[in-house]
Design an enzyme around this catalytic site. Structure first.
Site, PDB file in Angstrom:
ATOM      1  N   SER A  89      20.263  -6.256  11.627  1.00 58.38           N
ATOM      2  CA  SER A  89      20.090  -7.313  10.632  1.00 58.38           C
ATOM      3  C   SER A  89      20.876  -8.583  10.913  1.00 58.38           C
ATOM      4  O   SER A  89      20.614  -9.607  10.289  1.00 58.38           O
ATOM      5  CB  SER A  89      20.468  -6.793   9.240  1.00 58.38           C
ATOM      6  N   HIS A  96      14.198  -3.487   8.771  1.00 59.56           N
ATOM      7  CA  HIS A  96      13.785  -4.823   9.192  1.00 59.56           C
ATOM      8  C   HIS A  96      12.638  -4.800  10.197  1.00 59.56           C
ATOM      9  O   HIS A  96      12.191  -5.865  10.628  1.00 59.56           O
ATOM     10  CB  HIS A  96      14.975  -5.568   9.791  1.00 59.56           C
ATOM     11  N   LYS A 129      11.915  -5.848   2.088  1.00 60.97           N
ATOM     12  CA  LYS A 129      11.611  -6.795   3.161  1.00 60.97           C
ATOM     13  C   LYS A 129      10.099  -7.041   3.202  1.00 60.97           C
ATOM     14  O   LYS A 129       9.574  -7.806   2.414  1.00 60.97           O
ATOM     15  CB  LYS A 129      12.121  -6.274   4.501  1.00 60.97           C
TER      16      LYS A 129
END
Length: 439
Positions: free
Chosen positions: A185, A213, A244
């Site tokens: 991240s 992610h 996300k």
């Protein structure tokens, strides 16, 4: 000594940061206009720090389903699924996620953080061993503290070091669980998953991959790094989040391990946390359907990521090692990074400021997250704005006869949200004092 005196050094650093003229940890949006635009201090602001990878926060189908779920099932469950039972849609979401990943089992959690906390702390006990990447997310580190297993760290993305650590445990009783991340991240780099799988096989370990992610971002179907690298069959547990690519909140773990369902009674964070409300479940199911049906969003995201990454790299910035949606500009000075971040906000661009000690190698980052909803004009605006400020601050070399007149005009797009209020375009401001800020 007062109970909060232990935080005095942290408080002093935070005060110095605020006195520098910017507080990146208390940014306030007056309004959110679309997936990629907001209003800060009365100015239209381009959002480059939201992790809204597929741009689904204003998806009309997801919003309508969420509203209908409130009308039908109310605003919340008021308890955990163990105590208060599961709603039909909780189980539906778990079936959809298991099918999406081609796994037999799925557990849904109230946050992605909680998913890591629950799974890692429960899977390995005091007689087992947890092996984690040194640059692991805070949720992984916190899970290691909640659990009772001895913890071994290996050097970031280093299969040789991982093998060396496991070799030392070869004759030690207990199971070994390796935890890696699809996309990290901070720098946006990916794990060398094929090499990790080779090490896992050699030493008979288990492997968990946090695809928070990388879900919706990597892989032909958007299942993440394990899919892209062709090693899904060797990943025993996949953990992810809804906050996300799926544009809501929550987390999950999927697996085909036999006996998985007993974890519902063994994982304390699952047992003792209220389950997700119906509105969130419904919008998440809708977003997952969109992820599966519209691969063009993922293709646009990849193109946007490459355009932004290459633009900043070609301008002379030091960026992360890969062109993923997380694009980090690496700076050596926290004060310069803070002043740079403040200027960007003042001129109509919001991204994340990452400062030591939360960053690898004690560097300071300007961390962006690209969205499929960004247009080429958005990205070019951001590149040109960052380049101009970089030159003013002495981070980049001066260039002769460069025309920045187009940077002062915020790229116009249609608002996604009906009735969105208009706001002033950001005005150009004089250069900030880059000497100010947190030391």
């Amino acid at each position: 000594m007062a109970i909060l005196d232990k935080f005095s050094q942290l408080a002093a650093r935070y005060d110095a940061l605020k006195q520098s003229g910017g507080d990146p940890f208390s940014i306030k949006f007056d309004d959110i206009i679309s997936s990629v635009e907001g209003v800060v201090n009365g100015k239209r602001t381009l959002l480059f720090g939201t992790n809204n990878y597929l741009g689904l926060t204003f998806d009309p189908v997801a919003m309508e389903r969420s509203i209908e779920a409130i009308r039908t099932h109310g605003t919340g469950t008021t308890g955990s699924r163990i105590a208060n039972g599961s709603y039909r849609e909780h189980e539906r979401l778990e079936r959809e996620l298991a099918d999406f990943y081609g796994r037999k089992h799925c557990m849904v959690f109230s946050t992605g953080y909680q998913a890591n906390l629950a799974m890692i702390s429960t899977l390995v006990g005091k007689d087992d061993h947890l092996i984690i990447d040194a640059d692991s997310h805070a949720s992984i580190y916190d899970a290691s503290r909640l659990g009772h297993a001895p913890v071994v760290r290996f050097r970031h993305n280093n299969p040789d070091d991982l093998a060396k650590r496991l070799a030392r445990l070869k004759d030690v009783p207990g199971e070994k669980l390796i935890v890696a991340e699809g996309i990290y991240s901070m720098l946006g780099d990916t794990a060398p998953l094929k090499e990790f799988v080779d090490v896992k096989r050699e030493f008979g370990a288990y492997l968990m991959v946090d695809e928070a992610h990388s879900m919706g971002v990597l892989g032909q179907r958007g299942r993440g790094l394990a899919e892209r690298e062709g090693v899904e069959d060797d990943v025993d547990f996949v953990v992810g989040t809804f906050s996300k690519s799926l544009a809501s909140v929550g987390g999950f773990c999927v697996s085909s391990i036999e006996g998985f369902e007993i974890l519902r009674l063994a994982a304390r964070p699952y047992m003792f946390t209220a389950s997700l409300p119906p509105a969130v479940i419904s919008s998440t199911i809708s977003a997952l359907e969109t992820l599966r049906k519209e691969p063009q969003r993922r293709q646009k995201l990849r193109a946007n990521s490459r355009r932004f990454y290459d633009g900043l790299k070609n301008a002379g910035f030091t960026v992360g090692p890969e062109a993923n949606p997380i694009v980090a500009v690496i700076l050596n000075d926290a004060a310069v990074a803070t002043a740079f971040w403040r200027r960007l906000v003042d001129e109509g661009m919001y991204l994340n400021l990452a400062l030591p000690p939360a960053t690898p190698n004690s560097s300071a980052f300007l961390r962006s997250s690209v969205s499929a909803a960004h247009t080429n004009e958005h990205i070019d605006f951001a590149i040109e704005l960052m380049t101009r400020i970089g030159r003013e601050f002495g981070i980049l070399p001066d260039a002769e006869a460069v025309d920045y007149s187009n940077v002062t005009q915020f790229p116009r797009v249609s608002a996604e949200r009906p009735g969105a209020r208009a706001a002033k375009a950001p005005a150009r401001r004089p250069a900030a004092d880059v000497g100010a800020g947190m030391a």
